[in-house]
Design an enzyme around this catalytic site. Sequence first.
Site, mmCIF file in Angstrom:
data_model
loop_
_atom_site.group_PDB
_atom_site.id
_atom_site.type_symbol
_atom_site.label_atom_id
_atom_site.label_comp_id
_atom_site.label_asym_id
_atom_site.label_seq_id
_atom_site.Cartn_x
_atom_site.Cartn_y
_atom_site.Cartn_z
ATOM 1 N N SER A 178 24.668 10.042 -31.004
ATOM 2 C CA SER A 178 23.928 10.158 -29.252
ATOM 3 C C SER A 178 23.937 9.529 -28.387
ATOM 4 O O SER A 178 24.731 9.109 -28.665
ATOM 5 C CB SER A 178 22.173 11.300 -30.122
ATOM 6 O OG SER A 178 22.092 11.713 -28.965
ATOM 7 N N THR A 179 22.864 9.059 -27.940
ATOM 8 C CA THR A 179 22.661 8.524 -26.557
ATOM 9 C C THR A 179 23.308 7.001 -27.192
ATOM 10 O O THR A 179 23.528 6.206 -28.009
ATOM 11 C CB THR A 179 21.396 7.813 -26.329
ATOM 12 O OG1 THR A 179 20.747 9.683 -26.772
ATOM 13 C CG2 THR A 179 22.029 7.762 -24.874
ATOM 14 N N HIS B 197 26.277 13.980 -30.470
ATOM 15 C CA HIS B 197 25.207 15.266 -29.520
ATOM 16 C C HIS B 197 26.032 15.109 -27.671
ATOM 17 O O HIS B 197 26.258 14.174 -27.752
ATOM 18 C CB HIS B 197 24.044 14.771 -28.839
ATOM 19 C CG HIS B 197 23.310 14.777 -30.730
ATOM 20 N ND1 HIS B 197 21.851 14.405 -30.522
ATOM 21 C CD2 HIS B 197 23.571 15.290 -31.694
ATOM 22 C CE1 HIS B 197 21.224 14.621 -31.610
ATOM 23 N NE2 HIS B 197 22.147 14.912 -32.608
ATOM 24 N N MET C 184 18.995 8.424 -29.071
ATOM 25 C CA MET C 184 17.531 9.462 -29.216
ATOM 26 C C MET C 184 17.412 9.787 -30.522
ATOM 27 O O MET C 184 18.517 10.699 -30.997
ATOM 28 C CB MET C 184 17.027 10.119 -27.982
ATOM 29 C CG MET C 184 17.759 8.635 -27.309
ATOM 30 S SD MET C 184 16.966 10.275 -24.792
ATOM 31 C CE MET C 184 17.208 11.331 -25.556
ATOM 32 N N ASP D 115 17.320 12.822 -35.282
ATOM 33 C CA ASP D 115 18.213 13.665 -36.104
ATOM 34 C C ASP D 115 19.146 12.789 -37.026
ATOM 35 O O ASP D 115 19.514 11.355 -36.477
ATOM 36 C CB ASP D 115 19.228 14.540 -34.797
ATOM 37 C CG ASP D 115 20.062 15.296 -35.429
ATOM 38 O OD1 ASP D 115 20.038 15.975 -37.037
ATOM 39 O OD2 ASP D 115 20.983 15.907 -34.974
#
Length: 388
Positions: free
Chosen positions: A200-201, A227, A320, A323
Amino acid sequence: MISVLVVDDSVVVRRLIVDALGGAPDIQVVGTAANGLLAQTKIDQLKPDVVTMDIEMPQMNGIEAVRELRKRHALLPVIMFSTLSMSGATATLEALAAGATDYVTKPSNVGSVAESIAAVREQLVPRIQALGGRRRPAAGAPPRGPAPAAGLRPGAAPSRPGPPPPGAARPGAMGPAPARPLAARRGSQGRIDILAIGSSTGGPDALTKVLLELPADLPVPVVITQHMPPVFTKMFADRLDRSAPMKVVEAGDGMELAAGTVYIAPGDRHLVFNRRGTSTLTQLSGAPQENSCRPAVDVMFRSVAGVYGGTAFAAVLTGMGQDGRGGAKVLRDSGAEILAQDEASSVVWGMPGAVVAAGLADEVLPLDRIASALINRVRVGRSPAVAR
């Protein structure tokens, strides 16, 4: 208190962001700037913890501003404010390549100012809290350690004492951390038929660095959930396909997984798999979000576990939230192995940190060792000497 500088040429948008952040008790907007040139001066004066940056601005646009900013403020988190369009996706990926840390998309098709403020708040506040929650060296402080490696983010920050909790922004590292085997259950010799990666991030940078090292003749497919919203995933896949040795595509419905190919889950669709004879086919799902995400890493990991079981090898990279933790548990229970990116090389140690905290990681490695670990594990597992 996390201090934020808002950079946007639109008075209306600046007001929107200021109002969106106004309700967060731990965030304070300390200033605004109308373009990237003015932002450089404001950053020196105000020393914010985080900067939000528009892309299209006069005098100095957001991409140019990030490039200039990184010459003097290598560690300052910068969140780009992008449009949900093809041009916006292209510009955002260029900004990430220039050194931006993360991005959010401007609200579209919303019915009121209040709804716009709520949409911006929902995206921005958690990112600012994750990236600016731990105080970094003052803006302008010279970076220590070696020059940053090529990629989408300018590299590691100096290490600081005391590990943050899972989900906090990485404090940085003076060098690669040693591998930490946590819960390996066997001799890591079994056959590997697929690599599954979640991020993600900070993921665009991390994935780029990993995929640039994976060879074109890797004898297994690679499936990825990063994401990202629609349009962005297609542009990201195309960008990687032009630079990575392996073929990289945005996954579509009914694609047959092939060795030497990377499949990236499309924005707003979960990526799952079905076995048909000896082939495995992709399927896109509009099922509800999980962990506030679609695509979600948990959904993909569970599907990989159901089709491949113990012949899967999964990696959870920077991001973050948590998940991937639930899906990693299903993978582990099916006999698969899990690798997690270490805290020091992660932009945010939320997703990998959650996997590590749950005792699900067989190994924890810095980003610059993950590609070689994946390659070696596949080769060992598929060597003639290994029992099939």
